[in-house]
Design an enzyme around this catalytic site. Structure first.
Site, short mmCIF file in Angstrom:
data_model
loop_
_atom_site.label_atom_id
_atom_site.label_comp_id
_atom_site.label_asym_id
_atom_site.label_seq_id
_atom_site.Cartn_x
_atom_site.Cartn_y
_atom_site.Cartn_z
N TYR A 144 0.71 -1.13 0.01
CA TYR A 144 -0.02 -0.01 0.01
C TYR A 144 0.90 1.22 -0.11
O TYR A 144 1.80 1.20 0.78
CB TYR A 144 -0.83 0.13 1.38
CG TYR A 144 -1.75 1.16 1.39
CD1 TYR A 144 -2.79 1.75 0.61
CD2 TYR A 144 -1.41 2.12 2.54
CE1 TYR A 144 -3.51 2.56 0.80
CE2 TYR A 144 -2.26 3.33 2.87
CZ TYR A 144 -3.00 3.52 1.84
OH TYR A 144 -3.94 4.48 2.10
N ASP A 247 9.55 2.85 -0.52
CA ASP A 247 8.59 3.56 0.12
C ASP A 247 8.90 3.04 1.72
O ASP A 247 8.43 2.09 2.20
CB ASP A 247 7.25 3.00 -0.30
CG ASP A 247 6.20 3.77 0.68
OD1 ASP A 247 6.53 4.47 1.39
OD2 ASP A 247 4.91 3.44 0.17
N LYS A 275 5.77 8.60 8.73
CA LYS A 275 5.01 8.35 9.93
C LYS A 275 6.10 8.53 11.11
O LYS A 275 6.08 9.40 11.95
CB LYS A 275 4.47 6.97 9.97
CG LYS A 275 3.70 6.70 8.89
CD LYS A 275 2.79 5.48 9.04
CE LYS A 275 2.02 5.39 7.89
NZ LYS A 275 0.67 4.84 8.35
N1 PLP Z 1 3.15 4.09 1.94
C1 PLP Z 1 3.07 3.23 2.98
C2 PLP Z 1 4.06 2.03 3.08
C3 PLP Z 1 2.20 3.15 3.90
O1 PLP Z 1 2.08 2.31 4.87
C4 PLP Z 1 1.25 4.42 4.05
C5 PLP Z 1 0.10 4.56 5.00
O2 PLP Z 1 0.27 3.48 5.81
C6 PLP Z 1 1.25 5.38 2.89
C7 PLP Z 1 2.35 5.25 2.04
C8 PLP Z 1 0.50 6.56 3.16
O3 PLP Z 1 0.52 7.10 4.16
P1 PLP Z 1 -0.40 8.40 4.58
O4 PLP Z 1 -1.39 7.62 5.36
O5 PLP Z 1 0.49 9.36 5.63
O6 PLP Z 1 -1.10 9.16 3.52
#
Ligand code: PLP
Length: 437
Positions: A144, A247, A275
């Protein structure tokens, strides 16, 4: 009767009248009787509207790495906004300091700030396309990368039996409202399958702008990269002029100060962070090697956002970095996480439940199933998810709160004490007994 007690139920009914399904993110919806309403968080704990206390292992979906309301961070944020203001539409000295600190901590050359992981991954894909002049990209099933249309295919929300053959995977769209044509740009492949990745890249590299990879599968139960997996992605990207996007929204600053890149010794061309950097305040980063980051030329390649670099997120990130660099944050989290991983695995095994505890100590999942730990989303789906759900409902009733769903890892923070881990294990043992009936 679900997890909601009297006042929580009343508050949730109130929420339902003015917020679709009573939540501000679909991921927070646990059904009409189990969706909780919280009032307060401190350290490793949350309290719901009925005053019930929980040991929290969701930690806001991962960002709260130091603990809820962590004093150094809270103080710096309130100091920043009362003394300095909030947003000026100019570069500030604090942003420069933060970019310097991110560069020093992670080994990237340059960084641009954003407010959420979604913004960071969306921009990273644009940079990759602009840099290469190509339009398609590879991502992996069960990953995701946020809410933008391009990434909402074959995420961990895809159901068993929907993904097609691993040699010819189906892009499973995860939402209505996404134009059909978008799927044409997305190639989903199984994680950790070197052969399928290699043959796909050999056949399609001329169209490929990027390979986007979560270095551990933070949205599919913490699955680890097989030996050579990240290295193979690196090698293929270098050989074919494809941008490797790591990511690290979940893993960054959590697995180590320098994130998964430091832990695994593989570097992306672009990296996204969010995060753990801000301990729960909105801050995200698009970072990477100079040649790729300098693609972001004003007037040529778009990146922006009214709130990027706001004082709240920047102050939170600076304070969080200070704590991480002055106190034994990673060591402590890893030790406590390891205690928890070992303890949970032993309890399950003693109860006769085949299991693997998958991931790293700061962020891991429980796979309930026979055989080797899952290596990709397809093998992950073979686990006994219904048993996991029953155990977690029992655990939540006893005041310990991981995600209800085994795709989301358990997140350990610096505020989880040894006593919290011990209490969690005692309650987990009871919950397993309760779930088995
Ligand atoms: N990338 C990864 C690996 C994630 O786990 C998440 C969210 O959990 C995102 C991107 C998206 O982040 P956000 O919820 O801050 O938009």
């Amino acid at each position: 009767m679900g997890l909601q007690k009297k006042r929580t139920r009343e508050q949730y009914q109130r929420a339902m009248k003015v917020m679709p399904y009573g939540v501000n993110s679909n991921f927070r919806y646990w059904g009409p009787d189990d969706t909780l309403v919280m009032t307060r968080g401190q350290g490793a704990y949350l309290w719901d509207s009925d005053g019930k206390k929980y040991i929290d292992y969701r930690m806001g979906f991962g960002p709260v790495f130091l603990g809820h309301g962590f004093p150094e961070v809270a103080e710096r944020v309130s100091q920043a906004i009362t003394q300095d203001g909030n947003i000026f539409a100019f570069t500030t000295e604090k942003e420069i300091e933060l970019a310097e600190r991110i560069v020093a901590a992670t080994g990237v050359d340059m960084a641009r700030l954003a407010n959420s992981g979604t913004e960071a991954t969306m921009h990273s894909l644009r940079i990759a396309r602009a840099h290469t002049g190509r339009e398609k990209f590879i991502k992996f099933e069960g990953q995701y990368h946020g809410m933008s249309d391009y990434f909402l295919y074959s995420t961990a929300s895809a159901g068993k039996g929907t993904l097609g053959s691993p040699r010819s995977p189906i892009n499973v769209v995860q939402s209505s409202g996404i134009p059909k044509g978008i799927a044409e740009y997305v190639i989903n492949l199984p994680y950790n399958d070197l052969e399928i990745l290699e043959s796909t890249v050999e056949a399609k590299w001329g169209d490929l702008a990027a390979i986007v990879v979560e270095p551990t599968m933070g949205n599919s139960g913490g699955i680890m990269p097989a030996p050579g997996w990240l290295e193979k992605i690196r090698e293929l990207c270098t050989a074919h002029g494809i941008v490797m996007i790591m990511d690290e929204v979940k893993t960054g600053f959590r697995l180590a100060l320098g994130g998964a890149q430091q832990l695994f010794g593989v570097r992306g061309d672009l990296v996204t962070y969010a995060k753990a950097l801000g301990n729960g305040f909105p801050i995200a980063v698009i970072a990477g090697k100079r040649a790729f980051m300098e693609t972001l030329e004003p007037g040529s390649v778009a990146h922006g956002g009214t709130y990027t670099g706001n004082f709240v997120g920047v102050a939170a990130a600076l304070a969080t970095l200070d704590v991480m660099q002055k106190q034994p944050v990673h060591k402590t989290v890893n030790e406590r996480g390891q205690m928890l991983m070992s303890g949970l695995g032993e309890i399950l095994t003693d109860a006769g439940i085949p299991n693997s505890v998958v991931g790293v100590p700061s962020m891991f999942g429980l796979y309930l199933g026979e055989g080797a730990p899952p290596v990709d989303f397809r093998t992950f789906l073979e686990g006994d998810h219904a048993l996991y759900d029953r155990i977690i409902v029992q655990l939540a009733e006893r005041g310990v709160l991981p995600e209800m769903d085994d795709r989301e890892p358990w997140f350990i923070s610096y505020s989880h004490s040894e006593a919290d881990i011990a209490e969690t294990l005692t309650k987990f043992e009871e919950a397993v007994k309760g779930a088995k009936g």
